[in-house]
Motif scaffolding. Structure first.
Motif, short mmCIF file in Angstrom:
data_model
loop_
_atom_site.label_atom_id
_atom_site.label_comp_id
_atom_site.label_asym_id
_atom_site.label_seq_id
_atom_site.Cartn_x
_atom_site.Cartn_y
_atom_site.Cartn_z
N VAL A 279 0.91 -1.30 -0.01
CA VAL A 279 0.12 -0.03 0.00
C VAL A 279 0.73 1.16 0.01
CG1 VAL A 279 -1.88 1.27 1.22
CG2 VAL A 279 -1.78 -1.29 1.18
N GLN A 280 0.55 2.09 -0.97
CA GLN A 280 1.37 3.31 -1.04
C GLN A 280 0.63 4.50 -0.57
OE1 GLN A 280 4.63 2.90 -1.71
NE2 GLN A 280 4.59 0.92 -2.85
N MET A 281 -0.86 4.66 -0.64
CA MET A 281 -1.46 5.83 -0.28
C MET A 281 -2.77 5.26 -0.09
SD MET A 281 -1.73 8.83 0.55
CE MET A 281 -0.16 9.32 0.10
N VAL A 282 -3.54 6.09 0.91
CA VAL A 282 -4.97 5.85 1.28
C VAL A 282 -5.49 7.07 1.06
CG1 VAL A 282 -6.71 5.09 3.18
CG2 VAL A 282 -4.04 4.16 2.90
N LEU A 283 -6.42 6.98 0.26
CA LEU A 283 -7.47 8.34 -0.04
C LEU A 283 -8.61 8.17 0.44
CD1 LEU A 283 -6.39 8.45 -4.11
CD2 LEU A 283 -5.16 9.66 -2.25
N ARG A 284 -8.95 9.35 0.95
CA ARG A 284 -10.32 9.51 1.68
C ARG A 284 -11.10 10.50 0.45
NH1 ARG A 284 -11.93 14.10 4.38
NH2 ARG A 284 -14.19 14.13 5.12
N LEU A 285 -12.33 9.76 -0.17
CA LEU A 285 -12.97 10.50 -1.17
C LEU A 285 -14.31 10.54 -1.15
CD1 LEU A 285 -11.22 7.93 -4.15
CD2 LEU A 285 -10.94 10.50 -3.90
#
Length: 307
Positions: A279-285
Protein backbone atom coordinates in the motif's frame (compact mmCIF):
# COMPACT_ATOMS: atom_id res chain seq x y z
CA UNK A 1 3.72 15.30 2.60
CA UNK A 2 2.62 18.47 4.36
CA UNK A 3 2.84 20.49 1.10
CA UNK A 4 6.66 20.42 1.24
CA UNK A 5 6.87 20.48 -2.60
CA UNK A 6 10.14 18.48 -2.77
CA UNK A 7 10.79 18.80 -6.52
CA UNK A 8 12.75 20.79 -9.07
CA UNK A 9 12.40 20.94 -12.85
CA UNK A 10 15.00 21.76 -15.50
CA UNK A 11 14.02 22.32 -19.11
CA UNK A 12 16.60 21.75 -21.86
CA UNK A 13 15.51 23.71 -24.91
CA UNK A 14 17.75 21.92 -27.40
CA UNK A 15 16.29 18.49 -26.73
CA UNK A 16 12.86 19.71 -25.56
CA UNK A 17 13.34 17.65 -22.40
CA UNK A 18 12.36 18.22 -18.78
CA UNK A 19 14.39 16.76 -15.93
CA UNK A 20 12.44 16.12 -12.73
CA UNK A 21 14.67 16.06 -9.65
CA UNK A 22 14.10 15.40 -5.97
CA UNK A 23 14.77 18.38 -3.70
CA UNK A 24 16.24 16.43 -0.80
CA UNK A 25 16.51 19.58 1.33
CA UNK A 26 12.74 19.24 1.68
CA UNK A 27 12.81 15.61 2.82
CA UNK A 28 11.53 14.57 6.26
CA UNK A 29 14.11 12.11 7.63
CA UNK A 30 12.03 11.20 10.66
CA UNK A 31 8.57 10.77 9.15
CA UNK A 32 9.79 9.60 5.73
CA UNK A 33 13.23 8.04 6.31
CA UNK A 34 13.37 6.09 3.03
CA UNK A 35 11.93 9.04 0.99
CA UNK A 36 9.02 6.90 -0.18
CA UNK A 37 6.52 9.72 0.40
CA UNK A 38 8.89 12.19 -1.27
CA UNK A 39 8.92 9.96 -4.37
CA UNK A 40 5.10 9.81 -4.34
CA UNK A 41 4.88 13.59 -4.22
CA UNK A 42 7.37 13.96 -7.06
CA UNK A 43 5.47 11.30 -9.01
CA UNK A 44 2.31 13.39 -8.65
CA UNK A 45 4.17 16.46 -9.93
CA UNK A 46 5.47 14.34 -12.82
CA UNK A 47 1.92 13.32 -13.76
CA UNK A 48 0.86 16.98 -13.75
CA UNK A 49 3.76 17.73 -16.09
CA UNK A 50 2.71 14.92 -18.44
CA UNK A 51 -0.87 16.23 -18.42
CA UNK A 52 0.30 19.76 -19.24
CA UNK A 53 2.53 18.50 -22.05
CA UNK A 54 -0.35 16.51 -23.54
CA UNK A 55 -2.64 19.52 -23.16
CA UNK A 56 -0.10 21.50 -25.19
CA UNK A 57 -0.37 18.99 -28.03
CA UNK A 58 2.85 17.08 -27.46
CA UNK A 59 3.55 13.49 -26.48
CA UNK A 60 5.38 13.24 -23.10
CA UNK A 61 7.98 10.51 -23.67
CA UNK A 62 8.80 9.63 -20.05
CA UNK A 63 11.67 7.67 -18.50
CA UNK A 64 11.82 6.92 -14.79
CA UNK A 65 15.17 6.90 -12.97
CA UNK A 66 17.15 7.26 -16.21
CA UNK A 67 20.58 7.51 -14.50
CA UNK A 68 21.32 5.04 -11.73
CA UNK A 69 24.41 7.06 -10.79
CA UNK A 70 22.16 10.07 -10.06
CA UNK A 71 19.24 8.83 -7.93
CA UNK A 72 17.95 12.39 -7.39
CA UNK A 73 17.16 12.53 -11.11
CA UNK A 74 13.76 10.93 -10.88
CA UNK A 75 12.51 11.24 -14.46
CA UNK A 76 12.95 12.80 -17.86
CA UNK A 77 10.06 13.93 -20.05
CA UNK A 78 10.80 14.69 -23.71
CA UNK A 79 8.28 16.58 -25.81
CA UNK A 80 7.86 14.59 -29.03
CA UNK A 81 5.34 14.14 -31.84
CA UNK A 82 3.64 17.52 -31.97
CA UNK A 83 -0.12 16.97 -32.22
CA UNK A 84 0.00 13.44 -30.82
CA UNK A 85 -0.77 14.27 -27.23
CA UNK A 86 -2.34 11.62 -25.02
CA UNK A 87 -5.99 12.65 -25.20
CA UNK A 88 -6.93 10.90 -21.94
CA UNK A 89 -4.24 12.83 -20.09
CA UNK A 90 -4.98 16.13 -21.81
CA UNK A 91 -8.61 15.93 -20.66
CA UNK A 92 -7.39 16.04 -17.03
CA UNK A 93 -5.73 19.43 -17.42
CA UNK A 94 -8.54 21.62 -15.95
CA UNK A 95 -8.52 19.55 -12.76
CA UNK A 96 -4.88 20.47 -11.98
CA UNK A 97 -6.07 23.94 -10.96
CA UNK A 98 -9.26 22.69 -9.27
CA UNK A 99 -7.96 19.84 -7.10
CA UNK A 100 -7.23 20.75 -3.47
CA UNK A 101 -7.21 18.55 -0.38
CA UNK A 102 -10.46 18.91 1.55
CA UNK A 103 -10.35 18.35 5.31
CA UNK A 104 -14.05 19.03 5.69
CA UNK A 105 -16.91 16.57 6.31
CA UNK A 106 -18.18 14.68 3.27
CA UNK A 107 -21.72 13.50 2.60
CA UNK A 108 -22.77 9.92 3.29
CA UNK A 109 -23.64 9.51 -0.42
CA UNK A 110 -21.97 6.41 -1.85
CA UNK A 111 -19.69 6.81 -4.85
CA UNK A 112 -21.33 5.05 -7.85
CA UNK A 113 -19.76 1.79 -8.96
CA UNK A 114 -19.09 3.19 -12.45
CA UNK A 115 -17.03 6.02 -10.95
CA UNK A 116 -15.11 3.62 -8.70
CA UNK A 117 -14.30 1.48 -11.72
CA UNK A 118 -13.10 4.49 -13.71
CA UNK A 119 -10.81 5.52 -10.83
CA UNK A 120 -9.41 1.99 -10.58
CA UNK A 121 -8.79 1.96 -14.34
CA UNK A 122 -6.93 5.28 -14.05
CA UNK A 123 -4.59 3.80 -11.43
CA UNK A 124 -4.04 0.71 -13.60
CA UNK A 125 -2.93 2.89 -16.53
CA UNK A 126 -0.04 4.12 -14.37
CA UNK A 127 1.01 0.68 -13.14
CA UNK A 128 -0.80 0.60 -9.79
CA UNK A 129 -4.03 -0.80 -8.40
CA UNK A 130 -6.84 0.98 -6.54
CA UNK A 131 -9.39 -0.76 -4.35
CA UNK A 132 -12.01 0.50 -1.94
CA UNK A 133 -11.85 -0.91 1.58
CA UNK A 134 -15.16 -2.36 2.77
CA UNK A 135 -16.64 -4.30 5.69
CA UNK A 136 -14.06 -5.70 8.12
CA UNK A 137 -11.14 -4.48 6.00
CA UNK A 138 -12.38 -0.89 6.26
CA UNK A 139 -12.68 -1.26 10.01
CA UNK A 140 -9.15 -2.65 10.16
CA UNK A 141 -7.80 0.31 8.17
CA UNK A 142 -9.60 2.77 10.45
CA UNK A 143 -8.18 1.07 13.54
CA UNK A 144 -4.65 1.16 12.10
CA UNK A 145 -4.99 4.88 11.36
CA UNK A 146 -6.28 5.50 14.88
CA UNK A 147 -3.27 3.65 16.30
CA UNK A 148 -0.93 5.74 14.13
CA UNK A 149 -2.58 8.97 15.27
CA UNK A 150 -2.13 7.95 18.90
CA UNK A 151 1.56 7.30 18.29
CA UNK A 152 2.02 10.60 16.46
CA UNK A 153 0.62 12.53 19.42
CA UNK A 154 3.46 11.30 21.64
CA UNK A 155 6.23 11.03 19.04
CA UNK A 156 8.55 14.02 19.21
CA UNK A 157 9.89 13.63 15.66
CA UNK A 158 6.41 13.50 14.11
CA UNK A 159 5.39 16.57 16.10
CA UNK A 160 8.49 18.45 14.99
CA UNK A 161 7.82 17.64 11.33
CA UNK A 162 4.25 18.85 11.74
CA UNK A 163 5.38 22.07 13.41
CA UNK A 164 7.96 22.70 10.67
CA UNK A 165 5.49 22.34 7.82
CA UNK A 166 2.34 23.96 9.23
CA UNK A 167 1.65 27.69 9.34
CA UNK A 168 -0.21 29.24 12.28
CA UNK A 169 -0.21 32.85 13.41
CA UNK A 170 0.99 36.08 11.87
CA UNK A 171 0.29 37.12 8.26
CA UNK A 172 4.00 36.83 7.40
CA UNK A 173 4.02 33.21 8.55
CA UNK A 174 0.73 32.51 6.79
CA UNK A 175 2.09 33.88 3.51
CA UNK A 176 4.87 31.27 3.26
CA UNK A 177 5.11 29.57 -0.14
CA UNK A 178 4.97 26.05 1.25
CA UNK A 179 3.52 24.02 4.10
CA UNK A 180 -0.09 23.77 5.25
CA UNK A 181 -1.60 27.11 6.38
CA UNK A 182 -4.15 27.14 9.19
CA UNK A 183 -7.00 28.06 6.82
CA UNK A 184 -6.54 24.63 5.16
CA UNK A 185 -6.69 22.63 8.41
CA UNK A 186 -10.46 22.32 8.30
CA UNK A 187 -12.53 21.98 11.48
CA UNK A 188 -11.66 19.72 14.38
CA UNK A 189 -13.44 16.38 14.30
CA UNK A 190 -16.14 16.17 16.95
CA UNK A 191 -17.62 12.88 15.79
CA UNK A 192 -17.73 10.41 12.91
CA UNK A 193 -15.18 7.90 11.65
CA UNK A 194 -13.43 9.88 8.91
CA UNK A 195 -9.65 9.51 9.50
CA UNK A 196 -8.73 13.18 9.05
CA UNK A 197 -5.33 14.32 10.32
CA UNK A 198 -5.48 17.31 12.65
CA UNK A 199 -2.68 19.53 11.39
CA UNK A 200 -2.99 21.79 14.42
CA UNK A 201 -1.91 19.02 16.75
CA UNK A 202 -2.07 20.28 20.32
CA UNK A 203 -1.83 23.92 19.22
CA UNK A 204 -4.73 26.35 19.42
CA UNK A 205 -6.10 28.03 16.29
CA UNK A 206 -8.24 31.08 16.97
CA UNK A 207 -11.81 30.83 15.67
CA UNK A 208 -11.52 27.19 14.62
CA UNK A 209 -14.71 25.20 15.04
CA UNK A 210 -15.46 21.52 15.61
CA UNK A 211 -17.98 19.45 13.69
CA UNK A 212 -19.11 15.90 12.98
CA UNK A 213 -17.59 14.07 10.02
CA UNK A 214 -19.02 11.22 7.95
CA UNK A 215 -19.93 8.00 9.76
CA UNK A 216 -19.09 5.80 6.75
CA UNK A 217 -15.88 7.14 5.17
CA UNK A 218 -15.01 5.89 1.69
CA UNK A 219 -11.33 4.96 1.62
CA UNK A 220 -9.42 3.81 -1.45
CA UNK A 221 -6.09 2.00 -1.14
CA UNK A 222 -3.49 2.56 -3.84
CA UNK A 223 -1.00 -0.30 -4.12
CA UNK A 224 1.89 -1.62 -6.19
CA UNK A 225 3.21 -5.15 -6.57
CA UNK A 226 6.75 -4.09 -5.58
CA UNK A 227 8.15 -1.47 -3.22
CA UNK A 228 11.12 0.26 -4.83
CA UNK A 229 11.75 3.89 -5.89
CA UNK A 230 10.43 3.24 -9.40
CA UNK A 231 7.25 1.78 -7.89
CA UNK A 232 6.86 4.83 -5.66
CA UNK A 233 7.11 7.10 -8.68
CA UNK A 234 4.51 5.04 -10.54
CA UNK A 235 2.28 5.14 -7.46
CA UNK A 236 2.61 8.92 -7.25
CA UNK A 237 1.55 9.26 -10.87
CA UNK A 238 -1.35 6.88 -10.32
CA UNK A 239 -2.39 8.79 -7.21
CA UNK A 240 -2.53 12.09 -9.08
CA UNK A 241 -4.27 10.53 -12.09
CA UNK A 242 -6.95 9.19 -9.75
CA UNK A 243 -7.30 12.51 -7.91
CA UNK A 244 -7.59 14.57 -11.09
CA UNK A 245 -10.23 12.23 -12.52
CA UNK A 246 -12.06 12.22 -9.18
CA UNK A 247 -12.10 16.03 -9.27
CA UNK A 248 -13.65 16.02 -12.75
CA UNK A 249 -16.25 13.55 -11.43
CA UNK A 250 -17.27 16.01 -8.72
CA UNK A 251 -15.52 14.25 -5.83
CA UNK A 252 -13.52 15.85 -3.04
CA UNK A 253 -10.48 14.15 -1.56
CA UNK A 254 -7.85 14.13 1.14
CA UNK A 255 -4.90 11.96 2.10
CA UNK A 256 -4.81 9.41 4.92
CA UNK A 257 -1.08 8.86 5.47
CA UNK A 258 -0.84 8.29 9.22
CA UNK A 259 -0.52 4.48 9.21
CA UNK A 260 1.79 4.60 6.19
CA UNK A 261 4.33 6.49 8.31
CA UNK A 262 4.83 3.49 10.63
CA UNK A 263 6.32 0.39 8.90
CA UNK A 264 4.64 -2.08 11.24
CA UNK A 265 1.22 -0.47 10.58
CA UNK A 266 1.67 -0.04 6.85
CA UNK A 267 1.99 -3.76 6.11
CA UNK A 268 -1.40 -4.80 7.61
CA UNK A 269 -3.13 -2.23 5.39
CA UNK A 270 -2.57 -4.43 2.33
CA UNK A 271 -5.28 -5.97 0.20
CA UNK A 272 -6.69 -8.89 2.21
CA UNK A 273 -7.41 -10.88 -0.97
CA UNK A 274 -3.91 -10.88 -2.44
CA UNK A 275 -2.04 -10.33 0.81
CA UNK A 276 1.02 -9.27 -1.15
CA UNK A 277 0.52 -5.74 -2.53
CA UNK A 278 2.37 -2.81 -0.98
CA UNK A 279 0.00 0.00 0.00
CA UNK A 280 1.46 3.34 -1.09
CA UNK A 281 -1.43 5.72 -0.30
CA UNK A 282 -4.85 5.76 1.31
CA UNK A 283 -7.29 8.27 -0.17
CA UNK A 284 -10.45 9.59 1.44
CA UNK A 285 -12.98 10.32 -1.30
CA UNK A 286 -16.53 11.58 -1.26
CA UNK A 287 -18.98 14.34 -2.08
CA UNK A 288 -18.44 17.48 -0.09
CA UNK A 289 -16.90 20.95 -0.09
CA UNK A 290 -13.68 21.41 -1.98
CA UNK A 291 -10.63 22.43 -0.02
CA UNK A 292 -8.93 25.83 -0.31
CA UNK A 293 -5.85 26.25 -2.47
CA UNK A 294 -2.56 26.09 -0.60
CA UNK A 295 0.61 28.05 -1.46
CA UNK A 296 3.05 27.09 -4.19
CA UNK A 297 6.70 28.08 -4.44
CA UNK A 298 7.53 30.76 -7.03
CA UNK A 299 8.36 29.37 -10.48
CA UNK A 300 12.04 30.50 -10.39
CA UNK A 301 12.55 28.35 -7.29
CA UNK A 302 11.36 25.17 -8.97
CA UNK A 303 12.19 25.63 -12.68
CA UNK A 304 15.36 26.57 -14.48
CA UNK A 305 15.87 26.83 -18.22
CA UNK A 306 18.88 25.35 -19.97
CA UNK A 307 20.16 25.72 -23.55
Amino acid sequence: MHNAQPWRFSYFRGSRTFHVRADLARAMPHTDPDTRALHLGCGAALLNLRVAVAHGGWYPATRLLPDLADPALLATVQLTGFGSGESDLAALYPAIHQRHSSRFPFEETEIPEAVRTALSDAAHLEGASLSFATAWHLQEVLELVEEAEARNRTDRGSDEDLATWTRIGTPSVMSAADGVPEYAFGPRKRGGKAPVRDFAGARSVAGRTATAFERSPQLALLSTSRDHPEDWLRAGQAMEHVLLLATLEGLSSSFVTQALEWPDLRWPLRDPLSGSAHVQMVLRLGYGPGGPGTPRRPVPEVLDMQP
